[in-house]
Design a protein around this motif. Structure first.
Motif, PDB file in Angstrom:
ATOM      1  N   ARG A   1       1.014  -1.351   0.091  1.00  0.00           N
ATOM      2  CA  ARG A   1       0.037   0.148   0.599  1.00  0.00           C
ATOM      3  C   ARG A   1       1.310   1.463   0.192  1.00  0.00           C
ATOM      4  O   ARG A   1       1.925   1.631   1.239  1.00  0.00           O
ATOM      5  N   GLU A   2       0.824   1.884  -1.614  1.00  0.00           N
ATOM      6  CA  GLU A   2       1.946   2.924  -1.301  1.00  0.00           C
ATOM      7  C   GLU A   2       1.375   4.260  -0.815  1.00  0.00           C
ATOM      8  O   GLU A   2       2.589   4.336  -0.142  1.00  0.00           O
ATOM      9  N   ASP A   3       0.477   3.909   0.051  1.00  0.00           N
ATOM     10  CA  ASP A   3      -0.078   4.852   1.027  1.00  0.00           C
ATOM     11  C   ASP A   3       0.175   5.213   2.637  1.00  0.00           C
ATOM     12  O   ASP A   3      -0.489   6.380   3.007  1.00  0.00           O
ATOM     13  N   THR A   4       0.376   4.010   2.489  1.00  0.00           N
ATOM     14  CA  THR A   4       0.708   3.831   4.426  1.00  0.00           C
ATOM     15  C   THR A   4       1.619   4.682   4.810  1.00  0.00           C
ATOM     16  O   THR A   4       2.465   4.329   4.430  1.00  0.00           O
ATOM     17  N   GLU A   5       1.182   5.037   6.501  1.00  0.00           N
ATOM     18  CA  GLU A   5       1.914   5.230   6.986  1.00  0.00           C
ATOM     19  C   GLU A   5       2.788   4.727   8.004  1.00  0.00           C
ATOM     20  O   GLU A   5       2.047   3.476   7.538  1.00  0.00           O
ATOM     21  N   LYS A   6       4.838   3.675   7.331  1.00  0.00           N
ATOM     22  CA  LYS A   6       5.551   3.437   8.468  1.00  0.00           C
ATOM     23  C   LYS A   6       4.867   3.385   9.455  1.00  0.00           C
ATOM     24  O   LYS A   6       5.323   4.691  10.008  1.00  0.00           O
ATOM     25  N   HIS A   7       5.019   2.524  10.595  1.00  0.00           N
ATOM     26  CA  HIS A   7       4.606   2.355  11.581  1.00  0.00           C
ATOM     27  C   HIS A   7       5.661   1.209  12.838  1.00  0.00           C
ATOM     28  O   HIS A   7       6.345   1.422  13.245  1.00  0.00           O
ATOM     29  N   VAL A   8       6.546   0.359  11.097  1.00  0.00           N
ATOM     30  CA  VAL A   8       7.324  -0.042  11.908  1.00  0.00           C
ATOM     31  C   VAL A   8       8.287  -0.762  11.081  1.00  0.00           C
ATOM     32  O   VAL A   8       8.414  -0.575   9.723  1.00  0.00           O
ATOM     33  N   ASP A   9       9.815  -0.279  11.443  1.00  0.00           N
ATOM     34  CA  ASP A   9      11.116  -0.882  10.629  1.00  0.00           C
ATOM     35  C   ASP A   9      11.259  -2.124  10.584  1.00  0.00           C
ATOM     36  O   ASP A   9      11.262  -2.353   9.622  1.00  0.00           O
ATOM     37  N   VAL A  10      11.083  -2.968  11.919  1.00  0.00           N
ATOM     38  CA  VAL A  10      11.372  -4.829  11.701  1.00  0.00           C
ATOM     39  C   VAL A  10      10.249  -5.863  11.725  1.00  0.00           C
ATOM     40  O   VAL A  10      10.105  -4.890  13.014  1.00  0.00           O
ATOM     41  N   ALA A  11       9.720  -6.665  11.342  1.00  0.00           N
ATOM     42  CA  ALA A  11       8.963  -7.403  11.789  1.00  0.00           C
ATOM     43  C   ALA A  11       9.544  -8.772  11.650  1.00  0.00           C
ATOM     44  O   ALA A  11      10.054  -9.212  10.713  1.00  0.00           O
ATOM     45  N   ILE A  12       9.901  -9.244  12.557  1.00  0.00           N
ATOM     46  CA  ILE A  12      10.517 -10.793  12.980  1.00  0.00           C
ATOM     47  C   ILE A  12       9.164 -11.656  13.125  1.00  0.00           C
ATOM     48  O   ILE A  12       8.075 -11.469  13.500  1.00  0.00           O
ATOM     49  N   VAL A  13       9.713 -12.735  12.192  1.00  0.00           N
ATOM     50  CA  VAL A  13       8.796 -14.356  11.869  1.00  0.00           C
ATOM     51  C   VAL A  13       9.843 -15.091  12.906  1.00  0.00           C
ATOM     52  O   VAL A  13      11.026 -15.891  12.073  1.00  0.00           O
ATOM     53  N   PHE A  14       9.676 -15.288  13.921  1.00  0.00           N
ATOM     54  CA  PHE A  14      10.852 -16.684  15.218  1.00  0.00           C
ATOM     55  C   PHE A  14       9.900 -17.290  15.001  1.00  0.00           C
ATOM     56  O   PHE A  14       9.300 -18.430  15.422  1.00  0.00           O
ATOM     57  N   ILE A  15      10.259 -18.219  14.030  1.00  0.00           N
ATOM     58  CA  ILE A  15       9.871 -20.081  14.160  1.00  0.00           C
ATOM     59  C   ILE A  15      10.498 -20.768  15.407  1.00  0.00           C
ATOM     60  O   ILE A  15      12.162 -21.157  15.321  1.00  0.00           O
ATOM     61  N   GLY A  16       9.842 -21.023  15.649  1.00  0.00           N
ATOM     62  CA  GLY A  16      10.697 -22.280  17.701  1.00  0.00           C
ATOM     63  C   GLY A  16      10.529 -23.731  17.150  1.00  0.00           C
ATOM     64  O   GLY A  16       9.020 -24.269  16.272  1.00  0.00           O
ATOM     65  N   SER A  17      11.277 -24.642  18.472  1.00  0.00           N
ATOM     66  CA  SER A  17      10.311 -25.579  18.386  1.00  0.00           C
ATOM     67  C   SER A  17      10.120 -26.578  19.276  1.00  0.00           C
ATOM     68  O   SER A  17      10.275 -27.735  19.399  1.00  0.00           O
ATOM     69  N   LYS A  18      10.431 -26.233  20.132  1.00  0.00           N
ATOM     70  CA  LYS A  18      10.878 -26.277  21.785  1.00  0.00           C
ATOM     71  C   LYS A  18       9.188 -26.263  22.654  1.00  0.00           C
ATOM     72  O   LYS A  18       9.010 -26.781  23.684  1.00  0.00           O
ATOM     73  N   LEU A  19       8.569 -25.618  21.662  1.00  0.00           N
ATOM     74  CA  LEU A  19       7.086 -25.162  22.704  1.00  0.00           C
ATOM     75  C   LEU A  19       5.599 -25.913  22.206  1.00  0.00           C
ATOM     76  O   LEU A  19       5.281 -25.909  20.620  1.00  0.00           O
ATOM     77  N   GLN A  20       5.013 -26.719  23.334  1.00  0.00           N
ATOM     78  CA  GLN A  20       4.036 -26.984  22.697  1.00  0.00           C
ATOM     79  C   GLN A  20       2.805 -26.785  23.426  1.00  0.00           C
ATOM     80  O   GLN A  20       2.718 -25.420  24.708  1.00  0.00           O
ATOM     81  N   SER A  21       1.875 -26.363  23.495  1.00  0.00           N
ATOM     82  CA  SER A  21       0.158 -25.747  23.978  1.00  0.00           C
ATOM     83  C   SER A  21       0.450 -26.019  25.457  1.00  0.00           C
ATOM     84  O   SER A  21      -0.035 -25.662  26.525  1.00  0.00           O
ATOM     85  N   SER A  22       0.099 -27.716  25.709  1.00  0.00           N
ATOM     86  CA  SER A  22       0.221 -28.457  27.506  1.00  0.00           C
ATOM     87  C   SER A  22       1.673 -27.794  27.985  1.00  0.00           C
ATOM     88  O   SER A  22       1.549 -27.962  29.185  1.00  0.00           O
ATOM     89  N   ASP A  23       2.643 -27.028  27.250  1.00  0.00           N
ATOM     90  CA  ASP A  23       3.748 -26.691  27.992  1.00  0.00           C
ATOM     91  C   ASP A  23       3.910 -25.397  28.864  1.00  0.00           C
ATOM     92  O   ASP A  23       4.129 -24.930  29.425  1.00  0.00           O
ATOM     93  N   ILE A  24       2.653 -24.604  28.495  1.00  0.00           N
ATOM     94  CA  ILE A  24       2.737 -22.970  29.150  1.00  0.00           C
ATOM     95  C   ILE A  24       2.017 -23.301  30.502  1.00  0.00           C
ATOM     96  O   ILE A  24       2.119 -22.551  31.331  1.00  0.00           O
ATOM     97  N   SER A  25       1.009 -24.688  30.423  1.00  0.00           N
ATOM     98  CA  SER A  25       0.755 -24.571  32.210  1.00  0.00           C
ATOM     99  C   SER A  25       2.392 -25.248  33.176  1.00  0.00           C
ATOM    100  O   SER A  25       1.361 -25.797  34.522  1.00  0.00           O
ATOM    101  N   LYS A  26       2.923 -25.760  32.565  1.00  0.00           N
ATOM    102  CA  LYS A  26       3.541 -26.676  33.714  1.00  0.00           C
ATOM    103  C   LYS A  26       5.181 -25.482  34.199  1.00  0.00           C
ATOM    104  O   LYS A  26       5.045 -24.098  33.255  1.00  0.00           O
TER     105      LYS A  26
END
Length: 315
Positions: free
Chosen positions: A73-98
């Motif tokens: 979108r050419e007319d969009t004001e820039k609010h973010v300089d850097v966006a990170i997509v961090f892909i992990g491999s250590k966490l399952q949903s069940s680990d949240i409650s441990k």
């Protein structure tokens, strides 16, 4: 009686099938400040529905605001300089409650980032599959929901990402990412640099660093640079985590205020959880009572009594 036992066996089999749920993993989205949202618009929002990676990408674009810089979108004001997509491999949903985490540094970084950021969202149940790498699923979801493409942005990757394409820019160490962040902050073109940080970090790590340490380094790097940034953490569990999946239900806890302070990973059940647990208990009690009723009726039907009685003989 045999029919009653057959009904009970069918109920038990159905319960076992229902409990064999697919492996799910959490995802967290946050932005420390100057993200373009007011602080009361989205703060510590949690979506408890089970979603696919592509639906996660759609929610990140629409509800998380990434469409303002991911989609062209050419007319969009820039609010973010850097966006990170961090892909992990250590966490399952069940680990949240441990209480004991597989990677304590990772749990601490996610907890602090989620509770202390100006904008934060959590998706505790993202279904995972070995058929496709998570980074590919997310990028495919971004592409499907960005009708105009990613023309305005630079998407780059660490060298452990399972992606391919022409002119693919990859990083081999954290210093290279630091150089991009510094240059992106002063970039007047309005582009947002999207960095996909895949599981394992880099192919040639000088020291053995955990996933939590890598994420912590990345967060510190972004804070020190002063760049306006947002981070999406998503996990695709692998290895020994999938060999012994937890059979216990996932508790619904993320963050809660206690005496003016914020603490994560608490062991309390919220209102929706209580309603569901009560309905489940009532269902099982009803099934047991129904089985008892059927058993009693069948026992009564099995009692044979004479149709008539002989008159007593007179002596």
């Amino acid at each position: 009686m045999a029919a009653a036992w057959a009904v009970l066996a069918a109920v038990l089999v159905a319960a076992q099938v229902a409990s064999a749920a697919p492996v799910t993993a959490p995802a967290f989205l946050w932005a420390p400040k100057n993200y373009g949202f007011r602080s009361d618009d989205a703060k510590e929002v949690v979506h408890y529905q089970t979603i696919s990676p592509k639906n996660l990408a759609k929610s990140v674009l629409e509800e998380g605001g990434w469409s303002t810089f991911m989609c062209s979108r050419e007319d969009t004001e820039k609010h973010v300089d850097v966006a990170i997509v961090f892909i992990g491999s250590k966490l399952q949903s069940s680990d949240i409650s441990k209480d004991k985490q597989v990677d304590p540094a990772l749990a601490d970084t996610l907890k602090l980032s989620f509770t202390e950021s100006e904008f934060s969202m959590a998706f505790p149940y993202v279904s995972t599959s070995d058929d496709e790498k998570l980074e590919e699923s997310l990028l495919s979801g971004f592409t499907e929901n960005c009708k105009s493409g990613f023309g305005r942005n630079r998407i780059t990757y660490t060298d452990t990402c399972a992606v391919s394409g022409q002119d693919l820019k990859t990083y081999h160490n954290m210093d290279a990412i630091n150089d991009l962040v510094v240059s992106g902050r002063t970039n007047p073109s309005g582009q947002t640099d999207v960095i996909v940080f895949c599981s394992g970090g880099f192919e040639k790590l000088g020291t053995t660093e955990s996933e939590g340490e890598l994420l912590s380094q990345l967060v510190d790097l972004l804070k020190l640079s002063g760049a306006r940034h947002t981070i999406l953490y998503a996990s695709q569990p692998s290895g020994y985590l999938l060999e012994n999946p937890s059979g216990s239900p996932v508790a619904r806890h993320l963050a809660e205020r206690t005496n003016g302070t914020k603490t994560g990973l608490l062991s309390k059940c919220d209102g929706e959880c209580l309603v569901k647990s009560t309905l489940l208990e009532g269902t099982f009690v009803g099934i047991v009572l129904l089985i008892i009723l059927i058993s009693g009726l069948m026992c009564m039907m099995g009692i044979d009594t004479p149709s008539k009685f002989e008159a007593p003989q007179e002596s």
